[in-house]
Design a protein around this motif. Structure first.
Motif, PDB file in Angstrom:
ATOM      1  N   LYS A 171       6.950  -3.158  -5.941  1.00 27.72           N
ATOM      2  CA  LYS A 171       7.568  -4.103  -3.484  1.00 27.72           C
ATOM      3  C   LYS A 171       5.659  -3.968  -3.659  1.00 27.72           C
ATOM      4  CE  LYS A 171      12.096  -2.083  -5.000  1.00 27.72           C
ATOM      5  NZ  LYS A 171      11.686  -1.666  -6.547  1.00 27.72           N
ATOM      6  N   ILE A 172       5.013  -3.492  -3.782  1.00 32.60           N
ATOM      7  CA  ILE A 172       3.738  -3.097  -2.933  1.00 32.60           C
ATOM      8  C   ILE A 172       2.721  -4.285  -2.403  1.00 32.60           C
ATOM      9  CG2 ILE A 172       1.275  -2.264  -3.394  1.00 32.60           C
ATOM     10  CD1 ILE A 172       2.107  -0.669  -5.765  1.00 32.60           C
ATOM     11  N   VAL A 173       2.750  -4.267  -1.360  1.00 35.41           N
ATOM     12  CA  VAL A 173       2.222  -5.364  -0.140  1.00 35.41           C
ATOM     13  C   VAL A 173       0.726  -4.651   0.766  1.00 35.41           C
ATOM     14  CG1 VAL A 173       4.166  -7.149  -0.194  1.00 35.41           C
ATOM     15  CG2 VAL A 173       3.598  -5.448   0.846  1.00 35.41           C
ATOM     16  N   ARG A 174       0.423  -5.983   0.496  1.00 39.08           N
ATOM     17  CA  ARG A 174      -1.589  -5.451   1.169  1.00 39.08           C
ATOM     18  C   ARG A 174      -0.692  -5.923   2.851  1.00 39.08           C
ATOM     19  NH1 ARG A 174      -6.246  -3.283  -0.910  1.00 39.08           N
ATOM     20  NH2 ARG A 174      -6.488  -3.975  -3.230  1.00 39.08           N
ATOM     21  N   LEU A 175      -1.393  -4.739   3.301  1.00 41.11           N
ATOM     22  CA  LEU A 175      -0.804  -5.017   5.008  1.00 41.11           C
ATOM     23  C   LEU A 175      -2.295  -5.012   5.619  1.00 41.11           C
ATOM     24  CD1 LEU A 175       1.685  -2.206   5.715  1.00 41.11           C
ATOM     25  CD2 LEU A 175       2.331  -4.375   5.486  1.00 41.11           C
ATOM     26  N   THR A 176      -3.373  -4.830   5.384  1.00 43.58           N
ATOM     27  CA  THR A 176      -4.409  -5.093   5.503  1.00 43.58           C
ATOM     28  C   THR A 176      -5.834  -4.143   4.609  1.00 43.58           C
ATOM     29  OG1 THR A 176      -5.109  -2.598   5.491  1.00 43.58           O
ATOM     30  CG2 THR A 176      -3.869  -3.163   7.392  1.00 43.58           C
ATOM     31  N   SER A 177      -6.674  -5.166   3.951  1.00 47.44           N
ATOM     32  CA  SER A 177      -8.083  -4.235   3.754  1.00 47.44           C
ATOM     33  C   SER A 177      -8.099  -3.308   2.403  1.00 47.44           C
ATOM     34  CB  SER A 177      -9.375  -5.307   4.021  1.00 47.44           C
ATOM     35  OG  SER A 177      -9.543  -4.252   4.813  1.00 47.44           O
ATOM     36  N   ARG A 178      -7.797  -2.495   3.101  1.00 48.60           N
ATOM     37  CA  ARG A 178      -7.401  -0.706   3.068  1.00 48.60           C
ATOM     38  C   ARG A 178      -5.858  -0.566   1.731  1.00 48.60           C
ATOM     39  NH1 ARG A 178     -11.601   2.067   4.044  1.00 48.60           N
ATOM     40  NH2 ARG A 178     -10.495   3.509   3.833  1.00 48.60           N
ATOM     41  N   THR A 179      -4.836  -1.078   2.375  1.00 53.00           N
ATOM     42  CA  THR A 179      -3.697  -1.216   1.653  1.00 53.00           C
ATOM     43  C   THR A 179      -4.568  -0.691   0.221  1.00 53.00           C
ATOM     44  OG1 THR A 179      -2.333  -2.214   2.825  1.00 53.00           O
ATOM     45  CG2 THR A 179      -1.154  -1.305   2.234  1.00 53.00           C
ATOM     46  N   ILE A 180      -3.855   0.320  -0.625  1.00 51.64           N
ATOM     47  CA  ILE A 180      -2.782   0.039  -1.253  1.00 51.64           C
ATOM     48  C   ILE A 180      -2.849  -0.772  -2.009  1.00 51.64           C
ATOM     49  CG2 ILE A 180      -1.804   1.823  -3.279  1.00 51.64           C
ATOM     50  CD1 ILE A 180      -2.850   3.817  -1.334  1.00 51.64           C
TER      51      ILE A 180
END
Length: 295
Positions: A171-180
């Motif tokens: 369920k891990i999604v990137r919201l910005t370029s710095r998101t894990i």
């Protein structure tokens, strides 16, 4: 006379009648939980309800599948259906934290969040702030991915790694370029948070230009909520971090009196940090992540 017969004048022990219906047995099990922070093992449930162990286990599995209960390494606890989806079930946490949130906002001028973990997300119970609050895209009753927020990572850091994977993996999604962006990196970050005694940072992981620092409110058997301070990218979070830790500690003790007494803690509980950090301690802990992109 058989040796198993009752002595004259002595009544044979009465056999406890089990509730005849499944609904009654499920209700009996749910009633065994005193509140949202109660964790019971299978043996605890069987003892409290007087149900056979196999019967209790079968019903517990059904209640977990239907979200009436949750199951973790700590045991069984009330689930989302039993607690309700609104913030009504979180009144005790909000009441304990309210004066601390107000004090944090007055001392720092920053936005303050109170949130709980709900699956792979954080659910915001409260938000306190001045004019800058309008620039922070969060709201009471809103949600955000736990892995992308300081308050979410602060809570996740005190869970067993297996529980983190159960909640977040896939369920891990990137919201910005710095998101894990993957579970391995998240585990590394949570380990760094534990090495900083529970202090979590986030800079631009949820929204560009927004930074946060957070610490978890912990009970006898694990984290129950988190408090965060939110500012823009220029905010010197290191200077206000001790205030967040102290507020989380005070909220923990308000909710769980005697938590700082070793005899009052369960074997699952992590020790609540002591008083406000000294500058030397603060610098030493923060130095653990100076070369870390996630700090």
């Amino acid at each position: 006379m058989s040796a198993l017969s009752a002595e004259p004048g002595q009544a044979a022990p009465a056999r406890r009648e089990l509730p005849p219906s499944m609904v009654e047995r499920m209700t009996l099990i749910i009633d065994a939980f005193d509140g949202r922070f109660t964790h019971l093992t299978l043996e605890d449930v069987a003892r409290c309800t007087h149900l056979p162990r196999s019967t209790a286990h079968r019903i517990l599995d059904q209640l977990v599948r239907l979200n009436w209960l949750e199951h973790s390494s700590l045991g069984y606890s009330l689930g989302r259906r039993a607690l309700g989806r609104g913030d009504g079930s979180h009144g005790e946490i909000r009441a304990a934290a309210a004066p601390l949130l107000h004090n944090l906002q007055m001392r720092t001028g920053l936005v303050v969040h109170l949130a709980v973990l709900d699956g792979p997300e954080v659910f915001y119970l409260d938000k306190v702030g001045g004019r800058f609050a309008l620039s922070v895209p969060s709201r009471v009753g809103g949600r955000a991915p736990a892995h992308a927020t300081a308050v979410g990572k602060a809570i996740l850091a005190w869970l067993e790694p297996e529980r983190v994977e159960e909640l977040v993996d896939g369920k891990i999604v990137r919201l910005t370029s710095r998101t894990i962006g993957d579970i391995a990196t998240l585990h590394q970050e949570l380990n760094r948070i534990r090495r900083r005694q529970g202090l979590a940072f986030e800079r631009g992981e949820s929204f560009p230009g927004i930074s946060c620092v957070a610490a978890a409110i912990r009970g006898h058997e694990g984290p129950v909520a988190g408090i965060s301070l939110v500012g823009d990218a220029r905010t010197p979070l290191e200077k206000v971090a001790p205030l967040v830790v102290d507020a989380a500690r005070q909220a923990s003790l308000a909710l769980f009196p005697g938590l700082d007494n070793p005899r009052g803690r369960s074997r699952h509980a992590a020790r609540v940090p002591g008083g406000t950090w000294s500058p030397e301690t603060m610098n030493r802990w923060l130095a653990l992540g100076q070369d870390d992109d996630w700090l």
